[in-house]
Design a protein around this motif. Structure first.
Motif, short mmCIF file in Angstrom:
data_model
loop_
_atom_site.label_atom_id
_atom_site.label_comp_id
_atom_site.label_asym_id
_atom_site.label_seq_id
_atom_site.Cartn_x
_atom_site.Cartn_y
_atom_site.Cartn_z
N LYS A 1 0.86 -1.22 0.11
CA LYS A 1 0.03 -0.12 -0.02
C LYS A 1 1.00 1.33 0.13
O LYS A 1 0.58 2.24 -0.74
CB LYS A 1 -0.90 -0.25 1.30
N LEU A 2 1.90 1.36 0.72
CA LEU A 2 2.91 2.45 0.46
C LEU A 2 3.55 2.40 -0.77
O LEU A 2 3.52 3.66 -1.46
CB LEU A 2 4.09 2.18 1.63
N ARG A 3 4.07 1.44 -1.30
CA ARG A 3 4.46 1.47 -2.52
C ARG A 3 3.43 1.97 -3.55
O ARG A 3 3.86 2.81 -4.69
CB ARG A 3 4.93 -0.12 -3.07
N ASP A 4 2.47 1.69 -3.44
CA ASP A 4 1.20 2.02 -4.65
C ASP A 4 0.63 3.26 -4.03
O ASP A 4 -0.52 3.83 -4.66
CB ASP A 4 0.11 0.70 -4.39
N HIS A 5 1.04 3.99 -3.13
CA HIS A 5 0.51 5.19 -2.66
C HIS A 5 -0.81 4.97 -2.23
O HIS A 5 -1.60 6.09 -2.37
CB HIS A 5 0.79 6.34 -3.57
#
Length: 135
Positions: free
Chosen positions: A75-79
């Motif tokens: 989720k962080l990577r995909d914003h």
């Protein structure tokens, strides 16, 4: 076969410990540079590999916590979620839980039983948007 399995487990433990050290360093860097796309991809890949190896070795509890941590990192990577320093606390606690599991595995040759309810609860709260920033 048992000797081969022992060697696979020994190799897994070495690789996992090295990867967790790298993950800790890179999460520290992420706190300083939260928009660094390459760094976000690297921390995700580290946890993804750990989860996959735990699954392969049938380490169910380790796989469970690695999977939820991987989901947060995805989720962080995909914003889908925004990095805040408090989130690193949850991630580092997850890493500490994984390290404890690995230490037990190295000492006994077995996964053991760990109470992961609070840790998994924090990770799931981050994932479903109900996390209040407290750990």
């Amino acid at each position: 076969m048992n000797g081969e399995l022992d060697q696979i487990l020994a190799d897994f433990l070495i690789e996992a410990q090295e990867n967790l050290e790298r993950l800790e360093r890179e999460l520290g860097q992420l706190e300083q540079d939260p928009d660094n796309e390459e760094l976000l991809r690297r921390v995700f890949r580290i946890m993804h590999s750990l989860k996959g190896n735990a699954t392969f070795l049938n380490l169910a509890q380790l796989e469970q916590i690695a999977h939820q941590t991987e989901n947060v990192l995805a989720k962080l990577r995909d914003h889908s979620i925004t990095f805040v320093p408090e989130l690193n606390t949850v991630l580092f606690q997850s890493i500490d839980s994984i390290k404890s599991m690995l230490a037990h595995l190295e000492k006994t040759g077995e996964e053991g039983e760990f109470d992961l309810e609070l840790m998994l609860g924090d990770l799931k709260a981050v994932l479903n948007g109900t996390w209040d920033g407290n750990v």
